[in-house]
Scaffold this active site. Structure first.
Site, PDB file in Angstrom:
ATOM      1  N   LEU A 195       0.817  -1.216   0.000  1.00 35.64           N
ATOM      2  CA  LEU A 195       0.000   0.000   0.000  1.00 35.64           C
ATOM      3  C   LEU A 195       0.851   1.266   0.000  1.00 35.64           C
ATOM      4  CD1 LEU A 195      -2.986  -0.356   2.534  1.00 35.64           C
ATOM      5  CD2 LEU A 195      -3.105  -0.004   0.074  1.00 35.64           C
ATOM      6  N   SER A 196       2.147   1.122   0.131  1.00 37.48           N
ATOM      7  CA  SER A 196       3.005   2.304   0.272  1.00 37.48           C
ATOM      8  C   SER A 196       2.861   3.298  -0.878  1.00 37.48           C
ATOM      9  CB  SER A 196       4.466   1.878   0.434  1.00 37.48           C
ATOM     10  OG  SER A 196       4.663   1.234   1.670  1.00 37.48           O
ATOM     11  N   THR A 207      10.669  -3.309   2.655  1.00 34.26           N
ATOM     12  CA  THR A 207       9.916  -4.331   3.358  1.00 34.26           C
ATOM     13  C   THR A 207      10.716  -5.621   3.274  1.00 34.26           C
ATOM     14  OG1 THR A 207       7.740  -5.363   3.574  1.00 34.26           O
ATOM     15  CG2 THR A 207       8.512  -4.914   1.333  1.00 34.26           C
ATOM     16  N   LYS A 222      15.050  -5.608   5.103  1.00 33.48           N
ATOM     17  CA  LYS A 222      15.275  -4.715   6.237  1.00 33.48           C
ATOM     18  C   LYS A 222      16.626  -4.944   6.914  1.00 33.48           C
ATOM     19  CE  LYS A 222      10.388  -3.895   7.292  1.00 33.48           C
ATOM     20  NZ  LYS A 222       9.335  -3.923   8.338  1.00 33.48           N
ATOM     21  N   ASP A 237       9.190   2.042  11.706  1.00 32.88           N
ATOM     22  CA  ASP A 237       8.189   1.130  12.257  1.00 32.88           C
ATOM     23  C   ASP A 237       8.063   1.318  13.772  1.00 32.88           C
ATOM     24  OD1 ASP A 237       7.430  -0.158   9.905  1.00 32.88           O
ATOM     25  OD2 ASP A 237       9.026  -1.650  10.062  1.00 32.88           O
ATOM     26  N   GLY A 264       4.700 -14.082  17.993  1.00 32.44           N
ATOM     27  CA  GLY A 264       5.595 -14.249  16.867  1.00 32.44           C
ATOM     28  C   GLY A 264       6.991 -13.738  17.129  1.00 32.44           C
ATOM     29  N   ALA A 265       7.863 -13.955  16.150  1.00 31.62           N
ATOM     30  CA  ALA A 265       9.256 -13.524  16.223  1.00 31.62           C
ATOM     31  C   ALA A 265       9.650 -12.973  14.852  1.00 31.62           C
ATOM     32  CB  ALA A 265      10.158 -14.688  16.621  1.00 31.62           C
ATOM     33  N   GLY A 266      10.872 -12.521  14.718  1.00 27.63           N
ATOM     34  CA  GLY A 266      11.314 -11.963  13.444  1.00 27.63           C
ATOM     35  C   GLY A 266      11.488 -10.467  13.508  1.00 27.63           C
ATOM     36  N   ALA A 299       8.602  -8.475  14.988  1.00 27.72           N
ATOM     37  CA  ALA A 299       8.519  -8.707  16.432  1.00 27.72           C
ATOM     38  C   ALA A 299       9.606  -7.946  17.176  1.00 27.72           C
ATOM     39  CB  ALA A 299       8.623 -10.199  16.729  1.00 27.72           C
ATOM     40  N   TYR A 331      -2.905  -5.887   7.519  1.00 30.03           N
ATOM     41  CA  TYR A 331      -3.925  -4.956   7.040  1.00 30.03           C
ATOM     42  C   TYR A 331      -4.700  -5.476   5.836  1.00 30.03           C
ATOM     43  CZ  TYR A 331      -0.371  -3.603   3.546  1.00 30.03           C
ATOM     44  OH  TYR A 331       0.568  -3.617   2.553  1.00 30.03           O
TER      45      TYR A 331
END
Length: 279
Positions: free
Chosen positions: A23-24, A69, A73, A110, A133-135, A138, A222
């Site tokens: 959506l950016s 994204t 990152k 973020d 969650g992780a990553g 997270a 989203y």
């Protein structure tokens, strides 16, 4: 009145893989229209970890910035000249700004975007919190919680390696992070703030376990929206579009030099796009 743009025209884009769903472009283009930045463009490019060095090498001085994204990152870190303290704290960059002298500056919007999205709903302090969650997302959530959570954060993850990673992030961020197995994630839904950072479908099985009443759910997804967990929630819900808009506001301000960015116009454009996608 907004500050004047840092240049009369500029190029920007979002990179990632996959990227077609992003959506950016909708948000940034809405900001440019509202700010009267007729000479500015914002596009999307499918770029992998292997492709990011070549993409950056091919940019000219018309480029003002990039949104990143997954999976870029962390892959972009060794390619930058400067990394903000915020981004370094979680080793994740979602924003690259090109200076007039050609330097590449990395930041993470973020983290402050999460804080701002929660503050917009009146959530400025919590005693404890749950992260599902992780990553990379997270770890950004932990960094945001480090700013507003007074007590312990419990992260529900799959596997011991992910558990060690999350505890390690907690140590780096100076916060108390306890980990537990994903099979007991339903217990974490009773926290005053629950942050779901997992991919689509991962939390669907928790919808039946939503407490009544619940605290606040921050679900970073989203599209599609609402997720089954968000639809079942018995309390306040902050969605992925809220995060996306708030972090994009900061990106627009950094890339263009125009402050403040038009939050309302960007959110309206995002909501309209999601309605159109839904049919």
């Amino acid at each position: 009145m907004p500050h004047s743009p840092s240049r009369t025209a500029g190029r920007a884009a979002v990179l990632g893989s996959p990227i077609a769903h992003s959506l950016s472009p909708v948000l940034h283009r809405a900001a440019y229209a509202e700010l009267g930045l007729d000479g500015w463009t914002y596009d999307r490019y499918e770029v992998t970890e292997q492709g990011i060095p070549g993409f950056l090498a091919g940019l000219d001085d018309r480029w003002a910035g990039l949104s990143l994204t997954m999976p870029l990152k962390r892959a972009v870190l060794p390619l930058l000249d400067e990394v903000s303290g915020t981004a370094a704290s979680v080793e994740a960059v979602n924003t690259v700004v090109f200076t007039e002298d050609g330097r590449r500056k990395g930041d993470n919007t973020d983290i402050p975007g999460m804080v701002a999205a929660l503050a917009e709903r009146g959530i400025t302090r919590v005693e404890t919190a749950t992260v599902l969650g992780a990553g990379a997302t997270a770890s950004s959530a932990l960094a945001a919680l480090a700013r507003i959570c007074d007590g312990e954060v419990t992260a529900y993850v799959r596997g011991q390696e992910r558990a060690r990673e999350m505890r390690g992030w907690g140590e780096r961020l100076g916060m108390r992070v306890r980990t537990d197995d994903w099979s007991r994630a339903a217990e974490g839904l009773r926290a005053p703030l629950v942050v779901a950072t997992t991919p689509a479908g991962a939390t669907d099985g928790l919808a039946h376990a939503v407490p009544a009443p619940g605290g606040t759910l921050f679900d970073v997804l989203y599209d599609p929206w609402p997720t089954p967990l968000a639809a079942a929630w018995n309390g306040a819900v902050v969605g992925g579009l809220d995060l996306l808009v708030h972090q994009a506001v900061l990106q627009v301000e950094q890339m263009t030099g125009c402050r403040p960015a038009p939050l309302a116009a960007m959110r309206e454009a995002g909501e309209a796009e999601l309605r159109a996608r839904a049919g």
